[in-house]
Design a protein around this motif. Structure first.
Motif: not given
Ligand code: PLP
Length: 393
Positions: A159, A167, A191, A194-195, A286, A289-290, A293, A317, A319-320
């Motif tokens: 993912h 992502i 993932s 984070h998501i 969420s 994640l915010q 990000n 796209d 992440s992290s």
């Protein structure tokens, strides 16, 4: 852990992609279980055994709710992502793979989503096909159609990339695969923390992750499988608990998920994992994640401004993960100096040698973020990188 000092400086822990630090409720839950509740599950009718069994099965329900599986029996506890993929590769291979059949993975996979499939291909005479990524670290999804044919039996993709942070468009991959009746395994090791994951919405057939990367204990992981597969697949380990009737002539197996959990499971690990998932849920995925990000954007922006830094993974796209090299400076040398400044980053191939081969390099420096990291810590990292440059230039 996070309040410790290394070399006289406060620890800046930026190796969350490798493993995360544990919230106090998780540590306390495990300590408490060992101290006051420990008894082997499923095996006894005595008080503590029954209570431990109940907590273990409740942990399964917590995982079910966390990834929105339809049933808790679709959750199999393993020792981690690696054992989940290996178990599935063996089991799926035994049942469904014939010589000449094909399995598709991507070029950016972690070794644990490459090697088990290669071992299967060697065992069964099947073929491994690879979906490439471009230099920005984005999967060339348009090439998937050309890889799929009537011998394709499974697609297995990550993912989020542990080296590039990309992502991946797993929804599109799953849709394309299902148009051709091909099941899909999602490696969610990078993932789930984070998501938010909803396996029913995604409609993936299998999904795997590790407890220790989502603020839970080591030695526990998950293999999610849609129920229909669990009835068709053979168990990948034999032993206690997973049986119905054992005679020397023949053994019959019990129902899933226990059919896939031979031996004494890591029940304290499962209960600790459930506590970690509750912690993440109550903190709010969420919001996490915010926060991550914002740190990622800030770090990416800061590092992009340094002309001696080469960043890998330019997907929008993302992440992290910040993966990079410093011009003319070996990542081990840089990593050692960064470490001396109290900052924990990872250096090397990150168990994804094909990603390094793609870029013609032997490794990178990787900073990976978790919920407790701060903007000041990113500033510390940037400061350390500048110091490395000053020392070498
Ligand atoms: N898949 C990915 C994307 C990973 O990042 C990792 C670990 O870094 C793994 C699989 C393997 O996880 P484990 O070592 O917990 O089995």
């Amino acid at each position: 852990m996070l309040k410790q000092e290394v070399y006289g400086r406060p620890l800046v822990y930026l190796d969350n992609g490798a493993t995360t630090q544990k919230p106090l409720p998780v540590i306390e839950c495990i300590r408490n279980f060992h101290s006051f509740k420990n008894s082997s599950i499923h095996r006894g009718i005595h008080f503590y055994s029954e209570r431990a069994t109940e907590e273990f099965e409740n942990a399964r329900k917590t995982v079910q709710q966390f990834i929105h599986a339809e049933k808790s029996s679709e959750i199999i506890f393993t020792s981690g992502t690696t054992s989940s993929v290996n178990g599935l590769a063996w089991s799926f291979g035994e049942r469904f793979i014939r010589p000449g059949d094909e399995i598709i993975i991507s070029e950016m996979e972690h070794h644990s989503n490459i090697v088990p499939w290669q071992m299967l291909c060697e065992r069964k005479g099947s073929v491994l096909k690879v979906l490439p990524f471009n230099d920005d670290g984005i999967l060339e999804i348009d090439r998937l159609d050309a890889l799929i044919n009537n011998r394709t039996r499974l697609i297995s993709v990550m993912h989020i990339s542990n080296t590039l942070g990309t992502i991946n468009p797993i929804r599109t991959i799953i849709e394309k695969a299902h148009e051709n009746d091909i099941p899909v395994l999602i490696d969610a090791a990078q993932s789930v923390q984070h998501i938010a994951i909803d396996v029913q919405q995604l409609d993936c057939d299998f999904l795997v992750f590790s407890g220790h990367k989502i603020y839970g204990p080591t030695g526990i992981g998950v293999l999610y499988a849609k129920e229909k597969w669990l009835h068709e697949l053979p168990p990948f380990q034999g032993g206690g608990e997973m049986v119905d009737v054992v005679t020397f002539q023949k053994t019959t197996y019990t129902e899933p998920p226990v059919k896939f959990e031979a031996g004494t499971p890591n029940y304290i690990g499962a209960i600790g994992l459930a506590e970690a998932l509750k912690y993440v849920t109550s903190t709010g995925l969420s919001g996490i994640l915010q926060h991550e990000n914002a740190l990622l954007d800030y770090g990416f922006q800061q590092l992009s401004q340094l002309d001696f830094v080469k960043l890998y993974g330019q997907a929008s796209d993302k992440s992290s993960i910040l993966s990079f090299n410093l011009r003319d400076i070996h990542y081990y040398d840089a990593g050692m100096i960064i470490d001396k400044m109290g900052i924990a980053v990872r250096t090397g191939t990150h168990c994804a040698q094909p990603v390094m081969q793609h870029y013609g390099i032997s490794g990178t420096i990787r900073a990976s973020l978790g919920m407790y990291n701060t903007k000041e810590e990113i500033d510390n990292l940037v400061g350390a990188i500048k110091k490395v440059r000053d020392m070498f230039v």
